[in-house]
Design a protein around this motif. Structure first.
Motif, PDB file in Angstrom:
ATOM      1  N   UNK A 514       8.975  -0.042  -6.288  1.00  0.00           N
ATOM      2  CA  UNK A 514       9.351   0.704  -5.047  1.00  0.00           C
ATOM      3  C   UNK A 514       8.125   1.328  -4.241  1.00  0.00           C
ATOM      4  N   UNK A 515       6.870   1.849  -5.160  1.00  0.00           N
ATOM      5  CA  UNK A 515       5.951   2.030  -4.288  1.00  0.00           C
ATOM      6  C   UNK A 515       5.054   1.010  -3.746  1.00  0.00           C
ATOM      7  N   UNK A 516       4.590  -0.118  -4.649  1.00  0.00           N
ATOM      8  CA  UNK A 516       3.765  -1.099  -4.964  1.00  0.00           C
ATOM      9  C   UNK A 516       3.247  -1.670  -4.020  1.00  0.00           C
ATOM     10  N   UNK A 518       3.506  -2.152  -0.292  1.00  0.00           N
ATOM     11  CA  UNK A 518       3.958  -1.137   0.672  1.00  0.00           C
ATOM     12  C   UNK A 518       2.336  -1.717   1.894  1.00  0.00           C
TER      13      UNK A 518
END
Lengths: 590, 136
Positions: A514-516, A518
């Motif tokens: 999800x948030x890696x 970026x």
């Protein structure tokens, strides 16, 4: 990661406007302008390319100094750069950066001793100026009533500058400090002016199809008209170049021919491409160094002419942004925003043998092209903004299918394909077509079981091949701009208009990353899974990056791959092929 | 100021880190009652940067300090950097409390010259942090 091979863009051209190209014999290179960049290429080795990207406006004019050490380039904001061509790109010396006009620079010329420059263009009050390569003024060209479109510097003393203008006349200036001497009237814009290398003659060509030759009268110390040929070509003439012996010159015209003429303007040889026939063959610029006679046509093709007739070599490339690429065997297809599809061969880590896909090309932009099985043969399906899908097999367009609405995105799976347009999603299976009416879809990906489509609201909607909605994945805050299933359909990657890439497991549609991922800084343009299970992404931030789904880490990146945005990426074994807004195609090692 | 107090252990950890290099990094959080900043995690001297990043949750804010080793003109140096982690996915209330309490914690840590705000992992790469250290 680094770029190991580049297929540079073709010269930018505008219909009815001359296109400048410059050869330098001493360094064996030629230079042309494309987009905001200037390209230097070897006359003999097509893979030797250097790019200069410091202009802020669209580049419009280029000329090598006779020594080949320096080059002067101009852009459409009226700025001239004088830079050295010998150092590697990182150590380049910019000798002079000078704002000359309010509008575009149209032509540049150097004196034979490399110590003086003349620049003409679309100025408000002054339309031409002579200065030293360091930027000190040597005089202003006064005497034309409109934009000066062409100029040249007499290579021998006493110095003269010859000019041609939109006021339908050509003029001579003597100097320094280059004062007006005389002018002659024509009946249309003068497109090119060139002195012979020995300085005794000057050839002037115009959009009114006239060729003029002036010769130097040593007693009167002035140039006088010695030959004039009206209707030398059947259409306007855009370029002129002299042979090194000063005994003949070549003119190129919108009628598609390059004609070699004697000093009396009469034709010696007419050169025409046997593959001619369309307006794309209008020849807009020419240069000649004795060994190489090269010209630029409206579609950006650079032709190396054989002086005895015929074409030795054609150099092709894209003129507008490369929107997508596809690989079929060792053939690489690329499509651009100009409606051109090219086919290349990948050999020994180089992109070679570029050619235009045959068949009638659309006038609108291609948005996408993907591998597809067409009547049992491996080919490419390309979606065009004209509302059609083009099937390309073995470098030729074999079929044109209508699509509903204007296509935005396309993906394929074997012979099946899915198209997203402003009216919704069309899924073409084996003989059956299903449609889903929606107006917010902007991206699509297809695997054997599912079709996923991204919306402007940030959702990923998953359908079966029958068009039934299976899941709606909500994670992205805004437009989902890129989607890709991995080879066995177990993972789905999605990229958004902000910068983030998410990874989903198709088994239960759970979010695994999800948030890696970026590290991009702008809109994700395309995602592609590699043979070893790695994901490649390209973005408007100009970079290409590689991600590993197992460790969830960013593996590698290459910044500044395509100026103004990288638009498409494909794995080729363990290498990547990318295309972008600068109209080039690059091969990148990982 | 939010009125959130700074726990004494936070200062002890910082002092130990600065003077005797007992820890590689430390992270801090605001306790559940939103009254005090307390230590969250510490890293052994041989811990790596990845481990530090793993201490930052995806859906909540944190403070962190880390001892960064870097090279300046061929000379090996180290510096303690203050990190303010405030991901986009954190609740708004949490982001507000952490932002308004940050100064009171920083003021307790005398001698920190570099502060980096991280909104996602792309702000907290080694290159980014080292670039910030060099700029000071």
């Amino acid at each position: 990661m680094e770029c190991i091979s580049e297929l540079p863009p073709a010269p930018s051209t505008i219909r009815g406007t001359p296109s400048r190209i410059s050869i330098n014999t001493k360094t064996g290179r030629y230079a042309y302008v494309s987009g905001k960049n200037v390209y230097l290429r070897s006359l003999t080795d097509d893979n030797k390319v250097e790019m200069y990207s410091r202009h802020r406006g669209k580049t419009t004019a280029v000329r090598f100094a006779p020594s080949g050490m320096w080059i002067a380039t101009g852009d459409d904001t009226g700025v001239i750069h004088v830079w050295d061509t010998t150092n590697p790109p990182d150590d380049r010396v910019i000798k002079c950066e000078r704002s000359c006009f309010a509008g575009a620079v149209d032509d540049i010329a150097w004196s034979g001793d490399n110590k003086r420059l003349v620049v003409v263009g679309d100025g408000r009050q002054q339309m031409g100026e002579a200065f030293t390569p360091e930027g000190a003024s040597l005089g202003v060209l006064n005497g034309h009533g409109a934009e000066i479109t062409a100029c040249d510097f007499r290579p021998t003393r006493p110095f003269f500058i010859a000019t041609g203008s939109k006021d339908q006349s050509c003029a001579f200036f003597k100097g320094p400090p280059f004062k007006f001497v005389s002018s002659s009237a024509l009946t249309n814009t003068v497109n090119a002016v060139r002195f012979s290398p020995n300085g005794t003659h000057v050839a002037i060509v115009s959009a009114d199809k006239t060729v003029l030759v002036f010769s130097y009268d040593a007693e009167a110390k002035a140039f006088a008209e010695s030959a004039r040929l009206e209707n030398a070509h059947t259409k306007g003439i855009y370029g002129v170049a002299w042979a090194p012996q000063s005994d003949m010159f070549a003119t190129c015209s919108a009628d598609g021919t390059v004609v070699i003429r004697g000093l009396d303007c009469q034709t010696i040889t007419t050169l025409q491409d046997p593959l001619h026939g369309t307006i794309n063959d209008q020849q807009l610029g020419v240069d000649w160094d004795g060994e190489h006679l090269i010209s630029v046509s409206l579609d950006g093709t650079i032709r190396f002419w054989n002086i005895d007739g015929g074409v030795d070599k054609r150099i092709e490339g894209h003129q507008k942004a490369v929107n997508d690429i596809a690989l079929v065997g060792d053939k690489l297809y690329s499509v651009d925003a100009n409606g051109c599809a090219h086919v290349h061969t990948l050999a020994d880590g180089l992109v070679v043998d570029t050619a235009l896909v045959s068949g009638s090309m659309p006038k609108n932009a291609f948005v996408s092209c993907k591998n597809c099985t067409i009547d049992g043969e491996e080919g490419v399906m390309a979606a065009n903004m004209d509302g059609s899908l083009y099937s390309i097999v073995n470098g030729a367009i074999v079929a044109k299918l209508p699509a509903e609405g204007t296509p935005i995105a396309l993906d394929t799976q074997g012979a099946a394909y899915a198209v997203v347009s402003h009216t919704g999603l069309e899924i073409h299976g084996e003989g059956e077509t299903r449609t889903v009416a929606r107006d917010d879809l902007i991206s699509v990906a297809m695997c054997e079981k599912y079709v996923a489509a991204g919306t402007t609201k940030g959702h990923v909607v998953v359908y079966s091949h029958d068009g039934e909605q299976i899941a709606q994945l909500e994670e992205h805050p805004r437009d989902v701009t890129a989607l890709a299933f991995n080879a066995d359909g177990t993972l789905l990657a999605s990229g958004d208009a902000i910068k983030r890439i998410c990874l989903w497991t198709t088994e239960d549609w759970s979010l695994t990353v999800a948030n890696d991922w970026v590290f991009h800084t702008a809109r994700i343009r395309q995602l592609h899974w590699g043979p070893s299970g790695k994901l490649a992404s390209v973005s408007n931030d100009r970079s290409v990056r590689v991600w590993d789904p197992e460790s969830r880490k960013a593996l590698a990146d290459c910044a500044e791959v395509h100026l103004e945005g990288a638009f498409c990426v494909r794995w080729v074994g363990e290498k990547l092929v990318t295309g972008g807004a600068d109209a080039s195609v690059k091969l990148i090692s990982v | 100021m939010s009125g959130v107090a700074v726990g004494e252990e936070c200062v002890t950890i910082y002092e130990e880190m600065k003077m005797s290099r007992k820890y590689k990094f430390a992270t801090f959080r605001v306790n559940e009652d939103l009254t005090e900043i307390v230590p969250d995690a510490v890293g052994e001297p041989d811990a790596d940067f990845e481990e530090f990043l793993s201490k930052f949750p995806e859906k909540d804010a944190r403070y962190g300090i880390i001892d960064i080793d870097y090279e300046d003109d061929g000379c090996a140096k180290s510096r303690i950097v203050f990190i303010f982690w405030s991901p986009d996915g954190a609740p708004i209330r949490s982001k507000m409390v952490y932002a308004s309490s940050k100064e009171s914690l920083r003021r307790k840590f005398a001698g920190i010259m570099t502060e980096v705000q991280g909104n996602d992992l792309s702000d907290l790469t080694m290159d980014e942090i080292k670039g910030r250290i060099m700029r000071v």
